[in-house]
Enzyme design. Structure first.
Site, PDB file in Angstrom:
ATOM      1  N   PRO A   1       0.859  -1.188   0.000  1.00 23.59           N
ATOM      2  CA  PRO A   1       0.000   0.000   0.000  1.00 23.59           C
ATOM      3  C   PRO A   1       0.894   1.235   0.000  1.00 23.59           C
ATOM      4  O   PRO A   1       1.819   1.337   0.797  1.00 23.59           O
ATOM      5  CB  PRO A   1      -0.760  -0.123   1.328  1.00 23.59           C
ATOM      6  CG  PRO A   1       0.185  -0.867   2.226  1.00 23.59           C
ATOM      7  CD  PRO A   1       0.949  -1.813   1.332  1.00 23.59           C
ATOM      8  N   MET A   2       0.635   2.173  -0.910  1.00 24.44           N
ATOM      9  CA  MET A   2       1.459   3.382  -1.003  1.00 24.44           C
ATOM     10  C   MET A   2       0.547   4.582  -1.179  1.00 24.44           C
ATOM     11  O   MET A   2      -0.062   4.769  -2.239  1.00 24.44           O
ATOM     12  CB  MET A   2       2.450   3.275  -2.163  1.00 24.44           C
ATOM     13  CG  MET A   2       3.525   2.216  -1.960  1.00 24.44           C
ATOM     14  SD  MET A   2       4.588   2.006  -3.408  1.00 24.44           S
ATOM     15  CE  MET A   2       3.578   0.886  -4.407  1.00 24.44           C
ATOM     16  N   GLU A   3       0.424   5.356  -0.118  1.00 27.21           N
ATOM     17  CA  GLU A   3      -0.476   6.511  -0.141  1.00 27.21           C
ATOM     18  C   GLU A   3      -0.092   7.472  -1.264  1.00 27.21           C
ATOM     19  O   GLU A   3       1.067   7.841  -1.420  1.00 27.21           O
ATOM     20  CB  GLU A   3      -0.422   7.251   1.198  1.00 27.21           C
ATOM     21  CG  GLU A   3      -1.376   8.429   1.282  1.00 27.21           C
ATOM     22  CD  GLU A   3      -1.103   9.331   2.469  1.00 27.21           C
ATOM     23  OE1 GLU A   3      -1.942  10.222   2.715  1.00 27.21           O
ATOM     24  OE2 GLU A   3      -0.055   9.174   3.118  1.00 27.21           O
TER      25      GLU A   3
ATOM     26  N   ARG B   1       7.884   0.981  -3.875  1.00 24.58           N
ATOM     27  CA  ARG B   1       8.359   1.900  -4.908  1.00 24.58           C
ATOM     28  C   ARG B   1       9.184   1.191  -5.982  1.00 24.58           C
ATOM     29  O   ARG B   1       9.194   1.601  -7.142  1.00 24.58           O
ATOM     30  CB  ARG B   1       9.165   3.023  -4.252  1.00 24.58           C
ATOM     31  CG  ARG B   1       8.334   3.933  -3.347  1.00 24.58           C
ATOM     32  CD  ARG B   1       9.217   4.898  -2.575  1.00 24.58           C
ATOM     33  NE  ARG B   1      10.164   4.183  -1.742  1.00 24.58           N
ATOM     34  CZ  ARG B   1      11.367   4.647  -1.392  1.00 24.58           C
ATOM     35  NH1 ARG B   1      11.764   5.832  -1.831  1.00 24.58           N
ATOM     36  NH2 ARG B   1      12.160   3.938  -0.617  1.00 24.58           N
TER      37      ARG B   1
ATOM     38  N   LYS C   1       0.902  -4.092   9.356  1.00 20.02           N
ATOM     39  CA  LYS C   1       2.106  -3.557   8.723  1.00 20.02           C
ATOM     40  C   LYS C   1       2.675  -2.476   9.633  1.00 20.02           C
ATOM     41  O   LYS C   1       1.961  -1.558  10.054  1.00 20.02           O
ATOM     42  CB  LYS C   1       1.806  -2.975   7.343  1.00 20.02           C
ATOM     43  CG  LYS C   1       3.074  -2.526   6.592  1.00 20.02           C
ATOM     44  CD  LYS C   1       2.752  -2.167   5.134  1.00 20.02           C
ATOM     45  CE  LYS C   1       4.045  -1.950   4.349  1.00 20.02           C
ATOM     46  NZ  LYS C   1       4.716  -0.682   4.681  1.00 20.02           N
TER      47      LYS C   1
ATOM     48  N   CYS D   1       2.752   4.296   8.679  1.00 24.02           N
ATOM     49  CA  CYS D   1       2.762   5.517   7.879  1.00 24.02           C
ATOM     50  C   CYS D   1       3.597   6.604   8.568  1.00 24.02           C
ATOM     51  O   CYS D   1       3.363   6.923   9.740  1.00 24.02           O
ATOM     52  CB  CYS D   1       1.345   6.024   7.658  1.00 24.02           C
ATOM     53  SG  CYS D   1       1.287   7.532   6.659  1.00 24.02           S
TER      54      CYS D   1
ATOM     55  N   GLN E   1      -6.825  -1.828   3.883  1.00 23.50           N
ATOM     56  CA  GLN E   1      -6.027  -1.347   5.011  1.00 23.50           C
ATOM     57  C   GLN E   1      -6.745  -0.233   5.760  1.00 23.50           C
ATOM     58  O   GLN E   1      -7.291   0.693   5.153  1.00 23.50           O
ATOM     59  CB  GLN E   1      -4.660  -0.836   4.548  1.00 23.50           C
ATOM     60  CG  GLN E   1      -3.725  -0.532   5.725  1.00 23.50           C
ATOM     61  CD  GLN E   1      -2.349  -0.056   5.286  1.00 23.50           C
ATOM     62  OE1 GLN E   1      -2.190   1.101   4.929  1.00 23.50           O
ATOM     63  NE2 GLN E   1      -1.362  -0.944   5.332  1.00 23.50           N
TER      64      GLN E   1
END
Length: 325
Positions: free
Chosen positions: A10-12, A227, A142, A101, A71
């Protein structure tokens, strides 16, 4: 030994519905995780869950059929539990909890990695969610190594294990370390040794070499790609098969992505998403920098498509870092 599991992180602000769709179209990920749904004291309406995880309307799977876990991020055990139950009602096959985060806005509102300073609360949130959803719904966590330091990493890991988490994904840096290299994969290994649940390693995996070193140093068989998967959409194939990618195959992903997202926002927003991905590609593909220079002043997505379709071959040496061992 069972095959390794490879998961899309998961990547905001990056791995949204469109990017998840594009990456899972070309990579057989075991599952991917949605951007976080922020829980702030209220039972959220369905439209919020659909906004961050549109795949819920398609059986919680991407176009290629890869499962999407939802999530949640928040610090109130009861409210997190209530929203987890709603997410499951809407079709979420699994719930992942975000204690990693590093964003300042999130941390100021007592969410994400700052909660790692409060292992009892991390445990309480995990336990409340685990108790609120059916037994067949997986609850995972996570986290980073810690907030300012990693002194409480083992306490947090043991706490989520005791609360019933099925597995734990660890990003190998603290919040203070942000995304600055290196990732401390060996410290993930200390967590793995302390718990009995599976641990998935995450952080600074850009190439097949990185993945192999991460597995060796952490002792973790399973990896979460973030990434690095955006910088090389074919990274997962390199990890599965050892096969390197080329510029044409990379651009085939971006071309389809650009067509898919037409009309998904304003012209400027859509053009910005394409430029954002080209910017990530520059890390491994010099052609991406040249292409970004050509389109940087173009804010009409349709006008960008001819540039994206003008793909030229590159010498093999230019692609040597893009997934070879």
């Amino acid at each position: 030994m069972r095959p390794m599991k490879l998961i899309l992180a998961p990547m905001e602000g990056l791995a949204d519905f469109w990017v998840r769709q594009a990456l899972t179209d070309v990579g057989d990920y075991d599952w991917c995780v949605s951007e976080f749904v922020r829980v702030n004291g209220l039972l959220l309406p369905p439209k919020v869950f659909y906004r961050w995880c549109p795949e819920l309307k398609n059986g919680a799977r991407t176009r290629a059929g890869v499962p999407v876990h939802l999530q949640l991020l928040g610090s109130d055990p009861a409210c997190m539990a209530e929203n987890a139950a709603r997410a499951v009602e809407l079709g979420a096959p699994a719930i992942d909890l975000n204690f990693g985060c590093p964003a300042k806005t999130v941390n100021r509102h007592r969410g994400g990695a700052v909660l790692l300073d409060e292992p009892d609360l991390v445990h309480a949130v995990t336990l409340a969610v685990r108790q609120a959803v059916p037994e067949d719904i997986t609850v995972s966590v996570k986290m980073r190594l810690g907030n300012e330091d990693d002194a409480l990493s083992l306490e947090n890991a043991l706490g989520v294990e005791a609360a019933g988490a099925a597995w734990l994904t660890v990003h190998g840096r603290t919040k203070r370390q942000g995304y600055k290299p290196p990732a401390y994969w060996d410290r993930i290994g200390k967590i793995r040794e302390a718990v009995t649940i599976p641990v998935i390693a995450n952080g600074e995996i850009w190439t097949r070499d990185d993945a192999l070193r991460c597995q060796r140093e952490s002792g973790c068989q399973d990896l979460m790609l973030g990434r690095g998967a955006v910088a090389n959409p074919w990274l997962l194939r390199a990890l599965r098969t050892g096969q390197a990618s080329d510029w044409e195959s990379v651009m085939s992903v971006i071309q389809r992505f650009a067509v898919d997202i037409l009309g998904s926002g304003t012209d400027a927003q859509v053009a910005g998403r394409i430029k954002q991905w080209l910017s990530y590609l520059r890390r491994q593909w010099p052609q991406a920098g040249a292409m970004l220079e050509q389109v940087k002043r173009v804010n009409e997505p349709g006008a960008m498509l001819p540039y994206l379709q003008a793909v030229q071959s590159i010498p093999a040496a230019s692609a040597s870092s893009a997934g070879t061992a």
